[in-house]
Scaffold this motif. Sequence first.
Motif, PDB file in Angstrom:
ATOM      1  N   ARG A  59      36.012  45.728  41.341  1.00 16.14           N
ATOM      2  CA  ARG A  59      36.954  45.303  42.385  1.00 16.14           C
ATOM      3  C   ARG A  59      37.862  44.182  41.887  1.00 16.14           C
ATOM      4  O   ARG A  59      39.058  44.144  42.227  1.00 16.14           O
ATOM      5  N   MET A  60      37.313  43.264  41.073  1.00 20.52           N
ATOM      6  CA  MET A  60      38.077  42.102  40.641  1.00 20.52           C
ATOM      7  C   MET A  60      38.653  42.240  39.239  1.00 20.52           C
ATOM      8  O   MET A  60      39.306  41.319  38.747  1.00 20.52           O
ATOM      9  N   SER A  61      38.390  43.391  38.599  1.00 20.63           N
ATOM     10  CA  SER A  61      38.875  43.638  37.232  1.00 20.63           C
ATOM     11  C   SER A  61      38.394  42.552  36.271  1.00 20.63           C
ATOM     12  O   SER A  61      39.159  41.984  35.490  1.00 20.63           O
ATOM     13  N   VAL A  89      31.191  38.229  35.868  1.00 17.77           N
ATOM     14  CA  VAL A  89      30.728  38.312  37.253  1.00 17.77           C
ATOM     15  C   VAL A  89      29.319  37.753  37.367  1.00 17.77           C
ATOM     16  O   VAL A  89      29.003  37.012  38.308  1.00 17.77           O
ATOM     17  N   ARG A 133      37.833  31.454  42.861  1.00 15.25           N
ATOM     18  CA  ARG A 133      37.272  32.680  42.297  1.00 15.25           C
ATOM     19  C   ARG A 133      35.843  32.911  42.777  1.00 15.25           C
ATOM     20  O   ARG A 133      35.445  34.038  43.087  1.00 15.25           O
ATOM     21  N   LEU A 137      32.611  39.300  48.271  1.00 16.74           N
ATOM     22  CA  LEU A 137      32.193  40.638  47.854  1.00 16.74           C
ATOM     23  C   LEU A 137      30.672  40.774  47.879  1.00 16.74           C
ATOM     24  O   LEU A 137      30.138  41.848  48.165  1.00 16.74           O
ATOM     25  N   GLU A 141      35.852  34.331  46.182  1.00 18.75           N
ATOM     26  CA  GLU A 141      36.131  35.764  46.139  1.00 18.75           C
ATOM     27  C   GLU A 141      34.862  36.549  45.843  1.00 18.75           C
ATOM     28  O   GLU A 141      34.575  37.577  46.474  1.00 18.75           O
ATOM     29  N   VAL A 142      34.101  36.053  44.871  1.00 18.23           N
ATOM     30  CA  VAL A 142      32.841  36.699  44.520  1.00 18.23           C
ATOM     31  C   VAL A 142      31.880  36.664  45.703  1.00 18.23           C
ATOM     32  O   VAL A 142      31.217  37.655  46.018  1.00 18.23           O
ATOM     33  N   ILE A 164      31.493  44.409  41.935  1.00 16.40           N
ATOM     34  CA  ILE A 164      32.365  43.231  41.975  1.00 16.40           C
ATOM     35  C   ILE A 164      33.279  43.215  40.761  1.00 16.40           C
ATOM     36  O   ILE A 164      34.480  42.932  40.866  1.00 16.40           O
TER      37      ILE A 164
END
Length: 219
Positions: free
Chosen positions: A178-180, A186, A158, A165, A161-162, A175
């Motif tokens: 985009r990642m819900s 975040v 995870r 972005l 992924e952050v 962010i």
Amino acid sequence: MIRVVLVDDEQLVRSGLRLILGTTADIEVIADCGGAAAVGTILAHRPDVVLLDIRMPDVDGLSVLRGLRARLDGRLPAVAMLTTFDAEEYLSAALRLGAAGFLLKDTEPEELVTAVRTLASGASTLDPGVTRAVIGGYLASAAGSEAAARAVRVLTAREREVLALLGEGLSNAGIADRMSLAPSTVKDHVSAVIGKLGALNRVQVAVLADRAGLVDRGR
């Protein structure tokens, strides 16, 4: 309200920046000064954003950044360096010292306002005119792509992924969308990424994301 301090040895430049930012309802220039008074002024006012000339005759922007880091234990406000095309030798040093953005002095007024809002949101801002010099200069002396790839292995899936972005220049809100995820979640992930990678700010982790091949160039 976004609170801004302007630092430039030229009064005319400071007046122009103040005039531009004064046209907005959500930005307030709370102080302006030359390089010699910069550290004291910033410490006294604790702004959200600092626009700092990178090259001044008495105390330059790099010295100001060093002074702030020493007194704030590395916890800088969002500092954007004001630069010109002939100051490339300063850029990678400013990045290492914690600069969160780079703006050319002839930036269009609307772009300057957008940049200040971007910095206040926690994202970075790089003027297209200096992006190649900043990134190229930093990467030339930073870890290679293989070393960068090894460095990001300390992150969870995870967090990677952050990081990707962040490499696209997204704010925490971007962010989260985009990642819900919740913005607070975040924020925690971003703090963890910066801490684990030993970076000073989002610009540095964005560069590392690029070097590690995590940034989606198709977007």
